[in-house]
Motif scaffolding. Structure first.
Motif, PDB file in Angstrom:
ATOM      1  N   ARG A 185      45.538  27.045  44.868  1.00  0.00           N
ATOM      2  CA  ARG A 185      45.897  26.686  46.233  1.00  0.00           C
ATOM      3  C   ARG A 185      44.659  26.620  47.121  1.00  0.00           C
ATOM      4  O   ARG A 185      44.763  26.462  48.329  1.00  0.00           O
ATOM      5  CB  ARG A 185      46.935  27.657  46.784  1.00  0.00           C
ATOM      6  N   ILE A 189      52.071  20.742  43.082  1.00  0.00           N
ATOM      7  CA  ILE A 189      51.223  21.943  43.168  1.00  0.00           C
ATOM      8  C   ILE A 189      52.037  23.196  42.835  1.00  0.00           C
ATOM      9  O   ILE A 189      51.567  24.085  42.130  1.00  0.00           O
ATOM     10  CB  ILE A 189      50.580  22.068  44.570  1.00  0.00           C
ATOM     11  N   VAL A 190      53.275  23.241  43.341  1.00  0.00           N
ATOM     12  CA  VAL A 190      54.126  24.396  43.042  1.00  0.00           C
ATOM     13  C   VAL A 190      54.411  24.479  41.542  1.00  0.00           C
ATOM     14  O   VAL A 190      54.278  25.538  40.921  1.00  0.00           O
ATOM     15  CB  VAL A 190      55.452  24.320  43.820  1.00  0.00           C
ATOM     16  N   CYS A 213      51.481  25.740  39.693  1.00  0.00           N
ATOM     17  CA  CYS A 213      51.315  27.195  39.815  1.00  0.00           C
ATOM     18  C   CYS A 213      52.281  27.926  38.883  1.00  0.00           C
ATOM     19  O   CYS A 213      51.895  28.886  38.203  1.00  0.00           O
ATOM     20  CB  CYS A 213      51.577  27.656  41.245  1.00  0.00           C
ATOM     21  N   LEU A 214      53.539  27.480  38.872  1.00  0.00           N
ATOM     22  CA  LEU A 214      54.538  28.145  38.031  1.00  0.00           C
ATOM     23  C   LEU A 214      54.165  28.001  36.556  1.00  0.00           C
ATOM     24  O   LEU A 214      54.236  28.965  35.785  1.00  0.00           O
ATOM     25  CB  LEU A 214      55.930  27.563  38.290  1.00  0.00           C
ATOM     26  N   THR A 231      46.604  31.636  40.809  1.00  0.00           N
ATOM     27  CA  THR A 231      47.421  30.995  41.847  1.00  0.00           C
ATOM     28  C   THR A 231      46.606  30.799  43.128  1.00  0.00           C
ATOM     29  O   THR A 231      46.748  29.793  43.810  1.00  0.00           O
ATOM     30  CB  THR A 231      48.701  31.796  42.156  1.00  0.00           C
ATOM     31  N   ALA A 260      52.920  18.116  46.919  1.00  0.00           N
ATOM     32  CA  ALA A 260      53.143  19.545  47.158  1.00  0.00           C
ATOM     33  C   ALA A 260      54.047  20.141  46.079  1.00  0.00           C
ATOM     34  O   ALA A 260      53.785  21.236  45.575  1.00  0.00           O
ATOM     35  CB  ALA A 260      53.754  19.763  48.540  1.00  0.00           C
ATOM     36  N   VAL A 261      55.099  19.403  45.728  1.00  0.00           N
ATOM     37  CA  VAL A 261      55.987  19.886  44.670  1.00  0.00           C
ATOM     38  C   VAL A 261      55.197  20.022  43.370  1.00  0.00           C
ATOM     39  O   VAL A 261      55.339  21.011  42.635  1.00  0.00           O
ATOM     40  CB  VAL A 261      57.190  18.931  44.482  1.00  0.00           C
ATOM     41  N   GLN A 299      50.777  25.726  50.923  1.00  0.00           N
ATOM     42  CA  GLN A 299      50.743  24.291  51.247  1.00  0.00           C
ATOM     43  C   GLN A 299      52.116  23.633  51.192  1.00  0.00           C
ATOM     44  O   GLN A 299      52.356  22.655  51.878  1.00  0.00           O
ATOM     45  CB  GLN A 299      49.806  23.551  50.284  1.00  0.00           C
ATOM     46  N   ILE A 300      53.007  24.189  50.376  1.00  0.00           N
ATOM     47  CA  ILE A 300      54.342  23.598  50.249  1.00  0.00           C
ATOM     48  C   ILE A 300      55.066  23.590  51.598  1.00  0.00           C
ATOM     49  O   ILE A 300      55.902  22.742  51.857  1.00  0.00           O
ATOM     50  CB  ILE A 300      55.187  24.366  49.191  1.00  0.00           C
ATOM     51  N   VAL A 333      51.281  30.338  35.751  1.00  0.00           N
ATOM     52  CA  VAL A 333      51.701  31.732  35.626  1.00  0.00           C
ATOM     53  C   VAL A 333      52.417  31.953  34.292  1.00  0.00           C
ATOM     54  O   VAL A 333      52.137  32.913  33.563  1.00  0.00           O
ATOM     55  CB  VAL A 333      52.611  32.142  36.806  1.00  0.00           C
ATOM     56  N   MET A 380      46.932  36.426  39.879  1.00  0.00           N
ATOM     57  CA  MET A 380      46.532  36.341  41.288  1.00  0.00           C
ATOM     58  C   MET A 380      45.410  35.336  41.474  1.00  0.00           C
ATOM     59  O   MET A 380      45.487  34.432  42.314  1.00  0.00           O
ATOM     60  CB  MET A 380      46.023  37.716  41.765  1.00  0.00           C
TER      61      MET A 380
END
Lengths: 293, 301
Positions: free
Chosen positions: A228, A272-273, A276-277, A224, A269-270, B143-144, A280, A221
């Motif tokens: 962000r 950043i995703v 995050c993945l 992530t 943005a991609v 944000q995505i 995790v 938690m």
């Protein structure tokens, strides 16, 4: 499964939530991936550029890398304050007999306050003219030499914008960890104590292993959320001075809405995703392995 | 005081009558004294900035500009509050925040409950897959969605409306609420449903007459936890709303930064105090429910 349910009833209950979720979350993710292969300013025609945005981001964009490392620093400070502070207070709290509820409430207070208010508050706390709380405090305890405009000094600004985020959510993680600590079986602790375990041994050998699953959740938690993080740095310094407090999120935001480079912003943005993945996955891998060892 | 004096001097803050008469305890050790002092210090760090915020909102401007920030104000004034209301559209901002918070909460509770009901009670073949689909929303950062939603909203003319804020706020909060409702529905005994089914109740009546009424506590928790985040949302409001009439509190507060970054700090702090009060009151009154919700949100994952 409910005996008399029909296929239709499942759809009646499932479709509306799924629809909202698709519109707000799933579809935008797909759309971002799609946009990341285009160059587009929102007005002229979209131009397919293949992987050019990714190549530019990874090989030719100094600000991107600067923001990436800043984001890691921001994350590190948040994690130390949130998880370290949370674990410390939660363990201290278990040995207290009175006032636990009060302390829990007080400790959680900052989490209730909006990031804009917190940004205002900390701009004032860091300020030097008129003198803010931090500089005044340093003056009093004889560290006057350290007084500085924390937010315009490029050496301190990243720490200065990270601390409020850490400060704000410590209480939240403390609550979760505290609840987990309370569930550690008393017999186990008593037995260890009779065997002459020290407080430190009690903590490292009994308590911490017992709360490991919750610790993993909390770490995920906090990580992530840390990755962000956006509001407070954006509001306090807008990434400045220079790029010294620019995070990936603020950089993406500016690329999208100040430079209106929607394609490249989607590429960030991609990233950043993915970040995050990966984070995790890494946490699960490292902590699970440690727990099994 | 029944216990002998502690080996070191104890801070005044520790109440001397803290020992119950029957369960006699060991004298407070060095460890417990230290941990109390440490807790007190950390709590001060957490709470003092907020107290300072309030005190500053009562200072006169002159006092604020020249005075020692730690000192108590020389005279108290409510003037800043009056100025706070004059400067911005504070009432309008509060109203907008209410509308957005209510709207999003209705969606989150209703849809969250429905999805959890379908997943947990009705059950279906792909429920595992749908569950993991919802998990994506917990991990993925908001944000995505900003750029795609901005583009989509502008094509269908939804920019600068209440739904433009409500939809993403509800969408991203949905997974957590589904999770909380699901884990509550687990505790409703299957026999209840089976008995109702035997009496001829279909899935809709069971939802309306059994599941819904039993979930009131969970609803309160879900609403409280989500309200904190929605009431304070900055990023969606800042991206999708431009007109003054639709600005929520977090955006309204920015109005207090004047031209050239010159800020009327005492009025700003008064405005901040006004805007955090509703949530703070709800939190202080209902903090048990809220704390429980936050704890169960994290500790079962």
């Amino acid at each position: 499964m409910l005996p008399n349910r029909s296929r239709l009833s499942v759809l009646v209950f499932l479709l509306p939530p799924l629809l909202l979720y698709c519109v707000a979350v799933l579809f935008p993710i797909v759309q971002s991936m799609f946009l990341s292969f285009f160059s587009w300013n929102g007005i002229s025609d979209m131009e397919f550029v293949g992987l050019a945005n990714y190549v530019r981001m990874l090989t030719a964009d100094d600000i991107f890398w600067r923001s990436f490392f800043n984001a890691l620093g921001y994350l590190a400070i948040c994690l130390v304050l949130q998880l370290g502070g949370a674990l410390l207070v939660a363990s201290l709290l278990t040995s207290m007999r009175r006032g636990r509820e009060l302390i829990k409430t007080l400790y959680l207070l900052p989490a209730v306050i909006s990031t804009v208010a917190i940004a205002f508050l900390f701009v004032r706390i860091y300020s030097i003219e008129p003198v803010g709380l931090l500089n005044q405090l340093l003056h009093w305890i004889g560290l006057g030499a350290l007084e500085r405009p924390w937010l315009s000094d490029i050496n301190t600004v990243l720490t200065a914008v990270s601390a409020p985020e850490g400060w704000r959510f410590t209480g939240l993680y403390m609550l979760i960890i505290y609840a987990a600590l309370l569930s550690v079986p008393q017999e186990l602790e008593e037995a260890a104590r009779l065997d002459g375990a020290s407080r430190w041994q009690l903590f490292t050998k009994i308590r911490f292993p017992h709360i490991m699953p919750v610790w993993i959740t909390t770490t995920i938690m906090a990580t992530t959320y840390g990755l962000r993080g956006f509001d407070i740095p954006y509001l306090m310094t807008n990434g400045g001075p220079g790029q010294s407090s620019e995070l990936l999120t603020t950089y993406m935001y500016k690329t999208a809405f100040s430079s209106t480079d929607f394609g490249y912003a989607s590429t960030i943005a991609v990233f950043i995703v993915v970040e995050c993945l990966v984070a995790v996955g890494l946490i699960l891998f490292l902590l699970k392995r440690k727990a099994d060892a | 005081m029944t216990a002998p004096a502690a080996p070191i001097t104890r801070p005044v803050a520790v109440p001397s009558d803290s020992l119950p008469p029957l369960r006699r305890r060991k004298p407070p050790s060095l460890h417990s004294t230290l941990s109390r002092v440490l807790i007190a210090l950390i709590v001060i760090v957490q709470v003092y900035p907020l107290a300072w915020l309030f005190i500053t909102s009562l200072r006169t401007e002159h006092d604020f500009a020249t005075g020692d920030p730690f000192a108590l104000p020389k005279s108290l004034t409510w003037e800043n509050y009056a100025r706070a209301f004059e400067t911005g559209n504070l009432w309008l901002n509060i109203l907008n925040s209410f509308i957005v918070t209510m709207g999003a909460n209705v969606l989150i509770v209703l849809l969250g409950m429905m999805a959890a009901y379908a997943l947990q009670v009705l059950g279906f073949r792909f429920s595992k897959f749908v569950r993991s689909l919802f998990l994506v929303g917990i991990i993925v950062p908001v944000q995505i969605a900003l750029v795609p939603l901005f583009i989509d909203y502008s094509t269908i003319n939804l920019l600068d409306t209440y739904p433009s804020m409500i939809i993403p706020l509800a969408g991203f909060a949905l997974p957590m609420s589904i999770y909380l409702f699901s884990s509550f529905f687990e505790y409703i005994p299957r026999e209840t449903y089976e008995a109702a089914s035997l009496d001829g109740a279909g899935p809709y009546r069971i939802f309306g007459l059994i599941t819904l009424p039993l979930s009131v506590n969970t609803v309160v928790t879900v609403v409280l936890v989500n309200s904190i985040f929605i009431w304070n949302d900055f990023i969606f409001a800042n991206t999708f709303v431009l007109s003054e009439e639709l600005k929520t509190i977090p955006l309204g507060l920015q109005n207090y930064i004047g031209a050239m970054g010159k800020t009327d700090w005492t009025a700003t702090f008064a405005a901040v105090c006004i805007t955090i009060t509703p949530l703070l009151l709800v939190f202080l009154v209902l903090n048990k429910a809220m704390i429980q919700g936050l704890e169960s949100g994290g500790s079962k994952g």
